[in-house]
Design an enzyme around this catalytic site. Sequence first.
Site, short mmCIF file in Angstrom:
data_model
loop_
_atom_site.label_atom_id
_atom_site.label_comp_id
_atom_site.label_asym_id
_atom_site.label_seq_id
_atom_site.Cartn_x
_atom_site.Cartn_y
_atom_site.Cartn_z
N TYR A 130 0.91 -1.26 -0.03
CA TYR A 130 0.11 -0.04 -0.03
C TYR A 130 1.03 1.18 0.00
O TYR A 130 1.83 1.24 0.85
CB TYR A 130 -0.79 0.08 1.34
CG TYR A 130 -1.81 1.10 1.03
CD1 TYR A 130 -3.32 0.70 0.74
CD2 TYR A 130 -1.68 2.40 1.28
CE1 TYR A 130 -4.21 1.84 0.56
CE2 TYR A 130 -2.62 3.46 1.37
CZ TYR A 130 -3.89 3.00 0.84
OH TYR A 130 -5.13 4.00 0.92
N GLN A 191 -10.84 -0.12 1.50
CA GLN A 191 -11.74 -0.77 0.26
C GLN A 191 -10.25 -1.61 -0.32
O GLN A 191 -10.36 -2.66 -1.04
CB GLN A 191 -12.72 -0.04 -0.60
CG GLN A 191 -11.93 0.94 -1.59
CD GLN A 191 -11.89 2.11 -0.69
OE1 GLN A 191 -12.00 2.48 0.66
NE2 GLN A 191 -11.74 3.60 -1.22
N ASN A 214 -3.26 6.24 6.15
CA ASN A 214 -4.12 6.88 6.92
C ASN A 214 -4.94 6.06 7.99
O ASN A 214 -4.59 4.78 8.07
CB ASN A 214 -5.27 7.80 6.32
CG ASN A 214 -6.19 7.08 5.61
OD1 ASN A 214 -6.48 5.96 5.93
ND2 ASN A 214 -6.72 7.94 4.70
N SER A 237 6.08 9.72 13.08
CA SER A 237 7.44 9.36 12.79
C SER A 237 8.15 10.17 13.89
O SER A 237 7.82 11.29 14.38
CB SER A 237 8.05 9.81 11.46
OG SER A 237 9.08 9.55 11.30
N GLN A 259 12.45 15.96 10.40
CA GLN A 259 11.58 14.90 11.12
C GLN A 259 10.30 15.79 11.26
O GLN A 259 9.17 15.20 10.96
CB GLN A 259 11.99 14.74 12.29
CG GLN A 259 11.13 13.75 13.10
CD GLN A 259 10.83 12.36 12.35
OE1 GLN A 259 9.99 12.00 12.02
NE2 GLN A 259 12.15 11.92 12.03
N HIS A 262 7.43 16.41 8.24
CA HIS A 262 6.31 15.37 7.88
C HIS A 262 4.96 15.57 8.10
O HIS A 262 4.23 15.58 7.27
CB HIS A 262 6.81 14.13 8.46
CG HIS A 262 7.83 13.33 7.69
ND1 HIS A 262 8.02 12.68 6.64
CD2 HIS A 262 9.02 12.77 8.39
CE1 HIS A 262 9.02 12.09 6.37
NE2 HIS A 262 9.61 12.21 7.38
N GLU A 327 12.09 5.72 17.07
CA GLU A 327 11.93 4.95 15.54
C GLU A 327 13.41 5.28 15.02
O GLU A 327 14.30 4.29 14.38
CB GLU A 327 10.91 5.66 14.85
CG GLU A 327 10.83 5.13 13.26
CD GLU A 327 9.92 6.04 12.62
OE1 GLU A 327 9.78 7.31 13.03
OE2 GLU A 327 9.56 5.78 11.38
N HIS A 328 13.95 6.46 15.02
CA HIS A 328 15.46 7.14 14.47
C HIS A 328 16.14 7.43 15.66
O HIS A 328 15.59 8.31 16.46
CB HIS A 328 15.24 8.12 13.58
CG HIS A 328 14.21 7.96 12.24
ND1 HIS A 328 12.90 8.18 12.46
CD2 HIS A 328 14.35 7.17 11.16
CE1 HIS A 328 12.47 8.02 11.41
NE2 HIS A 328 13.40 7.08 10.46
N ASP A 361 16.38 7.56 5.09
CA ASP A 361 15.00 7.75 4.63
C ASP A 361 15.01 7.48 2.99
O ASP A 361 14.04 6.92 2.52
CB ASP A 361 14.52 9.37 4.81
CG ASP A 361 14.22 9.56 6.22
OD1 ASP A 361 14.01 8.52 7.05
OD2 ASP A 361 14.03 10.81 6.43
N HIS A 420 -2.37 -39.29 21.36
CA HIS A 420 -0.92 -38.94 21.17
C HIS A 420 0.03 -39.91 21.59
O HIS A 420 1.05 -40.29 21.00
CB HIS A 420 -0.50 -37.23 22.00
CG HIS A 420 -1.01 -36.51 21.41
ND1 HIS A 420 -2.54 -36.12 21.43
CD2 HIS A 420 -0.48 -35.22 20.74
CE1 HIS A 420 -2.52 -34.91 20.81
NE2 HIS A 420 -1.36 -34.26 20.35
#
Lengths: 433, 433
Positions: A130, A191, A214, A237, A259, A262, A327-328, A361, A420
């Site tokens: 996506y 969808q 989103n 982020s 950063q 974004h 994250e970073h 990035d 078993h």
Amino acid sequence: MRRLASSQPGFDAEFTAFIRREDERETEVADRVGRIIHEVRTRGDAALLAYSRELDGVQADSVAGLEISRERLEQALLDIPGRERDALRHAADRLRDYAECQRIDAWQFEDDDGNTLGQLVRPLERVGVYAPGGKAAYPSTVLMNAIPAQVAGVGEIILVSPQRAGETNPLVLAAAALAGVDRMFTIGGAQAVAALAYGTETVPAVDKIVGPGNAYVAAAKREVFGQVGIDMIAGPSEVLILADGSGNPEWAALDMFAQAEHDEEARAIVISPDADYLDAVAAAVERRLDEQPRAAIIRASLAAHGALIHTRDLDEAVDLSNRIAPEHLELALDRPDVIIDDIRHAGAVFMGHYSPEAFGDYCAGPNHVLPTGRTARFSSPLGVYDFQKRLSVIQASPAGAARLAPIAATLARGEGLEAHAQSAEARAGGSDA
Amino acid sequence: MRRLASSQPGFDAEFTAFIRREDERETEVADRVGRIIHEVRTRGDAALLAYSRELDGVQADSVAGLEISRERLEQALLDIPGRERDALRHAADRLRDYAECQRIDAWQFEDDDGNTLGQLVRPLERVGVYAPGGKAAYPSTVLMNAIPAQVAGVGEIILVSPQRAGETNPLVLAAAALAGVDRMFTIGGAQAVAALAYGTETVPAVDKIVGPGNAYVAAAKREVFGQVGIDMIAGPSEVLILADGSGNPEWAALDMFAQAEHDEEARAIVISPDADYLDAVAAAVERRLDEQPRAAIIRASLAAHGALIHTRDLDEAVDLSNRIAPEHLELALDRPDVIIDDIRHAGAVFMGHYSPEAFGDYCAGPNHVLPTGRTARFSSPLGVYDFQKRLSVIQASPAGAARLAPIAATLARGEGLEAHAQSAEARAGGSDA
């Protein structure tokens, strides 16, 4: 922008509250997404087309009309300016070189009884990527999500990305061509996720869906998890710049801007035992913010989520960094190697003054799809391993079976599972079924 | 038990309907679980204790009273019968030997420009293992979930398992001691999952929750996913026996019983091009079913979900097996090595006539926590890798930065992210901030 100091009274509570991000899920979004998934799952193309017309404003009169052929992707790669094509190619090559190191390998061993034990590895057969459309239509997203799948040997990579005003970003198409995308549909939202998860007459069902989106896309991925694999639910982020004061404060300011630009929810933090350095970063931020094209977004992000944090020493800075699990993580130190062993949680670590997050990035090699919101405590960057899976293999020898059978039978009877036990003992030669 | 043949008209539709398992989620369960999680998250021990009294009938007057000390675990290991202790030890040793092969390793390389790129690996800090109580209180579950965490080097392993009539299975306690469990609480249900995800005054918050449970536990894990990592949402257990007719049909019948005795939802299938063999399996099932202690459960499982499927040839059997993507795949063939390369989807593969699933359930070495319900298309067995995570590392050299900067800047400007471009270019020496 917030200023905190670990020596202040009440710091710990304030820090804890600051780093806490509520995992907010809107019931209303989940309900709408649930309905969309149900419709696409039961009515296929008809529902997918209806939602695409209603929500994305597409004009097509069939889902097939929303497919972009592999030829068009290739053509886009030829048509974009040479400078951008070269940059995409260079980035793709570096991503591929790094990804090649991430492959999981099969292994096996034989034990003393002649039993063979091992692990097979297979690529996923079909994967959906996506990529958001509109203002967040990023070719780098396509490269980062599709190239590891390509390196893993995924049989078919299907890209979905909604149109914006009937247009698709040519750089996205070019990146899709470079990253080995097999089919592309200009569909989006819940969808598109539903179509990939369950398949429609036109869109084939995939085994895993990766890529950012989103709130609707995130909710849809959460909902179809189990029917298909998903990567992670990405949050805002973040960058944490851990500095000893040896670096250029202007660079730190630019890295914070990168950063923060974004979106308003992005988070940029500098943490350092050097108070003068933090003052200099604050001054650089003030001085250079207005010249940024996205100054309004940066200002809002820094005001709501930015911080400069002063610590007593570097050890404390490392400790707070591990609590943030960013994250970073930029280690803006002359000697990042001295502390790297103490870094326990981060998505990606950028070592030293010449390694800004922006390299990661786009083109350094590692993936930019990284765990956000403290999930680096338990998650890894997206990688080739996300597009492979393991199968355990067991081949008992007759002699090995004779030794394993009584152990299995004892444990099985301890759990009240007689069949078993009998199944195991049948192989021991004793009971002989 | 169902009989299918691929040569019958309408086989494909019938087969597709048969292997399809609806991923049913009950809204009512999700609502109740949502309330429980909210209460435990906001009220901590008080809510956890209240739910444990109400739902599990515990008598304790504090959560601390529900903790079982490490000493009691060790004592249980000493107190159980020697034969069971030996079997648990042997199983634990074999699981550990196999798990040692699964560790993810760090790596790094230097490119031509002197940039260092790599991957660090860290164990998770704290992990929660959920083990069901009551009739499904299985010591093997504790070994299978905790040993990979132990081998990964997880700092603290916390076991939760509800009591049954005030009792805890001593074999479960003994297994916990062997598997390196650090703390154990006799709590269960959604309230235990919530306590592990968010922490209470007494129960520490963990980074990941693994282990099987009922519908409430599964719904709770799904709900807290993101706050913590989770393993997978386990569905009913399955075995597919792919046979060429060279094996003993009685063994196949026992293997079907072993799968079917788990519960009425379990699924056992035999698929073979040898019609006589399938008849013999059917006869063996009829002949030996009544002697099984759990005959009623087995009968219900086989009636609802069992099948004997006749195919035209072995290739077709392999193809159908890949469509089923079974949790357990027994290759009941004289030469399983001839077809193993064609097996694309399965949790664990049991090769040849001497490798019943029961060995894998208890003691062969590989994990018995495996992807169910066709999720083997994209998921792997539980392993050491589930208790480690990767961190990307990037260290650009000044020369490397000068080469990376224009690439990153070109791509950043293509995405409209000017601060990214400036942050990159600052390191190139050119713009020098």
